[in-house]
Design an enzyme around this catalytic site. Structure first.
Site, short mmCIF file in Angstrom:
data_model
loop_
_atom_site.label_atom_id
_atom_site.label_comp_id
_atom_site.label_asym_id
_atom_site.label_seq_id
_atom_site.Cartn_x
_atom_site.Cartn_y
_atom_site.Cartn_z
N ARG A 7 66.66 -45.10 111.57
CA ARG A 7 66.75 -44.47 110.25
C ARG A 7 68.14 -43.91 109.99
O ARG A 7 68.61 -43.91 108.85
CB ARG A 7 65.69 -43.38 110.12
CG ARG A 7 64.31 -44.00 109.96
CD ARG A 7 63.27 -42.98 109.64
NE ARG A 7 62.09 -43.65 109.13
CZ ARG A 7 60.86 -43.22 109.29
NH1 ARG A 7 60.63 -42.10 109.93
NH2 ARG A 7 59.84 -43.90 108.80
N LYS B 94 41.75 -49.87 107.09
CA LYS B 94 40.73 -49.35 106.18
C LYS B 94 40.83 -49.86 104.75
O LYS B 94 41.91 -49.91 104.17
CB LYS B 94 40.84 -47.84 106.12
CG LYS B 94 40.39 -47.14 107.38
CD LYS B 94 40.49 -45.68 107.10
CE LYS B 94 39.96 -44.81 108.21
NZ LYS B 94 40.35 -43.43 107.89
N GLY C 230 53.94 -49.29 107.48
CA GLY C 230 54.55 -48.90 108.75
C GLY C 230 54.11 -49.75 109.92
O GLY C 230 54.94 -50.24 110.70
N GLY D 22 54.67 -45.39 103.68
CA GLY D 22 53.91 -44.88 102.53
C GLY D 22 54.52 -45.27 101.20
O GLY D 22 53.82 -45.62 100.26
P1 ADP Z 1 50.12 -50.50 107.66
O1 ADP Z 1 50.66 -49.29 108.39
O2 ADP Z 1 50.97 -51.71 107.85
O3 ADP Z 1 49.84 -50.21 106.22
P2 ADP Z 1 47.43 -49.93 108.54
O4 ADP Z 1 47.85 -48.57 108.93
O5 ADP Z 1 46.53 -50.09 107.38
O6 ADP Z 1 48.73 -50.87 108.35
O7 ADP Z 1 46.64 -50.63 109.74
C1 ADP Z 1 47.18 -50.82 111.01
C2 ADP Z 1 46.14 -50.61 112.07
O8 ADP Z 1 44.99 -51.39 111.81
C3 ADP Z 1 46.66 -51.03 113.41
O9 ADP Z 1 46.76 -49.90 114.24
C4 ADP Z 1 45.60 -52.01 113.92
O10 ADP Z 1 45.29 -51.84 115.28
C5 ADP Z 1 44.42 -51.69 113.06
N1 ADP Z 1 43.49 -52.82 112.98
C6 ADP Z 1 43.75 -54.07 112.59
N2 ADP Z 1 42.67 -54.86 112.71
C7 ADP Z 1 41.69 -54.09 113.20
C8 ADP Z 1 40.32 -54.32 113.57
N3 ADP Z 1 39.77 -55.53 113.45
N4 ADP Z 1 39.60 -53.28 114.05
C9 ADP Z 1 40.15 -52.06 114.17
N5 ADP Z 1 41.44 -51.78 113.85
C10 ADP Z 1 42.20 -52.77 113.36
MG MG Z 2 49.69 -47.51 109.10
#
Ligand code: ADP
Ligand code: MG
Length: 393
Positions: free
Chosen positions: A36, A200, A350, A373
């Site tokens: 960063r 989620k 992230g 975010g």
């Molecule tokens: P980003 O930060 O890119 O927006 P998220 O925070 O929404 O992504 O999601 C990332 C997390 O989702 C990771 O830690 C990953 O392990 C988890 N994940 C992905 N697939 C699954 C799954 N099938 N079951 C549980 N967790 C999952």
């Molecule tokens: Mg995330």
């Protein structure tokens, strides 16, 4: 209309306040990744070369108690900046207001840097306290917004200062982010394919809805796919499911008919562990098993969906990529995207950015956003207050 950038500003001899994102990870008081700080250097160097008096501000960590203050003292960043900019005088001011800060600002010469203590030492920072924004603005003549990771927050340092200062503009980092995310999300070349995954539905529903409005196909994978599969009547065993989002998933599937592409098989495990028993199933997932990655047929389906795409936006891993046995889906998607000829390819989020970098795809995308975010909110079509406040050209 385009926003003003640092190049549109008259900075020579001026006190230029730059909001940076120096929220670096640390262990035992030492910086473990200075990316960063590195990302902030182009703007800082430009200002130094153009004889500005450079005043840098940033938050670091969360500050609620006096103990948090000690843990999140921005002096570590000052020391690293001095190493990265040999020959430049870098002064660190340990406070966020008062005579000591005002004297440091008054003593600052052209081509020098003053780094101000963690903005979150002030309770008014995250409330965008009016007096605080005005006070900080009074320390400078010009404001530059370069903390992409913080532009989705209307804080005193991101919104209060630029609202109360004579001139403002975007720094190079934010300019690049807005340019690349804008090209992908707002003026996409078609076919435009969005890939949404991660944990989620509740975190991503805004992104899915905005992408359904803009993209030609929306691939849904990762943990959130199981809420969708359950909404379609499939058994998903012990997979991650948000029961209270099943109706929302049904409605979204209805709206996205013909656009949403879901996994057709899954890598399932009998425990949330890299050492669990593993198998691949199509359709129903048995009780006691959970989907932790997309399966080989889904990989082929997603690759097919990506074929010919001219714009790809990716947010959210396809599986639990942190465990090697469940990284294949995410890896395959990384490969498929990076092999697309002449497509604009952008990663936001992230964990998605971390996954792409961990899997060796650091330089294989048009852009990997530095703001988790903020990029998510951009993809949701939300206004980012720290950018909205900046003047038009
Ligand atoms: P980003 O930060 O890119 O927006 P998220 O925070 O929404 O992504 O999601 C990332 C997390 O989702 C990771 O830690 C990953 O392990 C988890 N994940 C992905 N697939 C699954 C799954 N099938 N079951 C549980 N967790 C999952
Ligand atoms: Mg995330």
């Amino acid at each position: 209309m385009a926003k003003k950038t640092v190049k549109d500003l008259n900075v020579a001899g001026k006190r230029v306040i730059v909001r940076c994102d120096f929220n670096v990870p640390r262990k035992d008081g030492k910086i473990t990744n200075d990316n960063r700080i590195i990302q902030a250097l182009p703007t800082i160097k430009y200002l130094l070369e153009n004889n500005a008096k450079v005043i840098l501000m940033s938050h670091l960590g969360k500050v609620k108690t006096e103990e948090d203050k000690a843990k999140n003292n921005l002096d570590v960043v000052g020391a690293r900046l001095a190493e990265l900019l040999p020959g430049t005088k870098v002064t660190f001011c340990p406070v966020t207001r008062g005579p000591e800060l005002e004297k440091d600002v008054a003593d600052l010469k052209d081509g020098e840097i003053l780094l101000v203590q963690n903005t979150r030492y002030e309770k008014g920072e995250s409330k965008n306290d009016e007096e605080l924004g005005k006070y900080w603005a009074s320390l400078g003549d010009v404001f530059v917004e370069d903390a992409f990771g913080s532009v989705h927050r209307a804080h005193a340092s991101t919104v209060g200062i630029p609202s109360n200062i004579a001139e403002n503009g975007l720094g190079f980092l934010v300019e690049k982010e807005v340019d690349m995310l804008g090209k992908a999300v707002d003026e996409p070349a078609h076919p435009f394919v969005a890939i949404i995954g991660g944990a989620k539905v509740s975190d991503k529903i805004g992104v899915i809805e905005n992408m359904l409005a803009k993209a030609d196909k929306v691939i849904v994978g990762g943990g959130m796919a199981y809420t969708f599969l359950k909404a379609m009547g499939e058994n998903v065993g012990n997979s991650l499911v948000e029961e209270d989002k099943i109706q929302l998933a049904k409605d979204t599937l209805e709206k996205g008919k013909g656009k949403i592409v879901l996994p057709v098989d899954n890598v399932i495990a009998d425990a949330f562990s890299n050492d669990a028993n593993i198998k691949v199933v199509e359709g129903d997932i048995p009780e006691g098993w959970m989907g932790l990655d997309i399966g080989p047929k889904s990989i082929e389906l997603f690759k097919d969906t990506l074929k010919g795409a001219k714009t790809v936006v990716w947010n959210g891993p396809m599986g639990v990529f942190e465990m090697p046995n469940f990284e294949k889906g995410t890896l395959a998607v990384c490969e498929a995207i990076s092999e697309l000829p002449d497509a604009i390819t952008v990663i936001g989020g992230g964990d998605s950015a971390a996954a792409a970098i961990q899997l060796g795809f650091q330089d294989k995308f048009s852009h990997i956003s530095t703001g988790g975010g903020a990029s998510l909110e951009y993809m949701e079509g939300k206004t980012l207050p720290g950018i909205a406040v900046i003047s038009e050209k």
